[in-house]
Design a protein around this motif. Sequence first.
Motif, short mmCIF file in Angstrom:
data_model
loop_
_atom_site.label_atom_id
_atom_site.label_comp_id
_atom_site.label_asym_id
_atom_site.label_seq_id
_atom_site.Cartn_x
_atom_site.Cartn_y
_atom_site.Cartn_z
N GLY A 83 0.82 -1.21 0.00
CA GLY A 83 0.00 0.00 0.00
C GLY A 83 0.84 1.25 0.00
O GLY A 83 0.52 2.23 -0.69
N ASP A 84 1.94 1.26 0.78
CA ASP A 84 2.83 2.43 0.82
C ASP A 84 3.51 2.66 -0.52
O ASP A 84 3.64 3.80 -0.98
N GLN A 85 3.96 1.58 -1.15
CA GLN A 85 4.62 1.72 -2.45
C GLN A 85 3.64 2.26 -3.49
O GLN A 85 3.98 3.17 -4.26
N ARG A 86 2.44 1.72 -3.49
CA ARG A 86 1.45 2.17 -4.45
C ARG A 86 1.07 3.63 -4.20
O ARG A 86 0.87 4.41 -5.14
N SER A 187 10.49 0.10 -4.61
CA SER A 187 10.74 -0.65 -3.37
C SER A 187 11.27 0.24 -2.27
O SER A 187 10.90 0.08 -1.10
N SER A 188 12.12 1.19 -2.61
CA SER A 188 12.76 2.03 -1.60
C SER A 188 12.31 3.49 -1.64
O SER A 188 12.52 4.23 -0.67
N GLY A 189 11.75 3.92 -2.75
CA GLY A 189 11.43 5.34 -2.94
C GLY A 189 12.63 6.15 -3.37
O GLY A 189 12.53 7.35 -3.62
N ARG A 190 13.79 5.51 -3.47
CA ARG A 190 15.04 6.20 -3.82
C ARG A 190 14.98 6.76 -5.24
O ARG A 190 14.47 6.14 -6.15
N ILE A 191 15.51 7.98 -5.41
CA ILE A 191 15.61 8.58 -6.75
C ILE A 191 16.83 8.00 -7.44
O ILE A 191 17.96 8.13 -6.96
N VAL A 192 16.61 7.35 -8.59
CA VAL A 192 17.67 6.72 -9.35
C VAL A 192 18.24 7.72 -10.35
O VAL A 192 19.45 7.78 -10.59
N ARG A 193 17.36 8.53 -10.96
CA ARG A 193 17.78 9.60 -11.86
C ARG A 193 16.91 10.81 -11.58
O ARG A 193 15.70 10.73 -11.62
N ALA A 194 17.56 11.93 -11.25
CA ALA A 194 16.80 13.15 -10.97
C ALA A 194 16.22 13.70 -12.26
O ALA A 194 16.84 13.60 -13.33
#
Length: 195
Positions: A83-86, A187-194
């Motif tokens: 739910g958080d990821q979505r 999965s993490s919310g991490r920005i891979v490419r700004a």
Amino acid sequence: MSEISPSILHCAGLTMANAVRALLAGGVIAHPTESVWGLACDPHNPDAVARLLRLKNRPLEKGLILVSGDVNHFSGLLHNLSGDQRARIDATWPGPVTWLVPHFDQVPAWVSGVHHSVALRHTNHGFTAALSRAFGGPIVSTSANPTGCQPARYKYQVLRYFGDELDFVGGGNTGGRSAPSEIRDASSGRIVRAG
């Protein structure tokens, strides 16, 4: 509000029909996106994807982005998310944010590359969104430039890069953003490419 003339609507309809026809025939097309022009093809056609990768000189291993104007086109890939990821994804869509989501072998390797995730974007660019809906599913969309060159921001740049090697080039203008879409990991919310 002024009415759109029937001749403009007719031309827009022909443009869309020609673009969809090219995709269904296994072609590679160029279309505007939120910020740059993209190259697109049918993600389920390995020959079309191979041709797109050859045009870009892009290795298969890197994977490609799937774009759609209908979030339901991604439902099979999104239903395994928490739910958080979505909620994180829904807060940015539709729009210029691409999310990496686990694919659980639901997409072909020629789309995902060597990755366990696939890149998805629910676009709000008018032509590209309508194109995917008319096509009936997501399309591959990657920046319209050979690897190592600047992404094309205008149609003339697409033509300079690829000449007559494409099956369709059109769809109006980009959305005017100055940077390509931001890429985030679901999965993490991490920005891979700004963006």
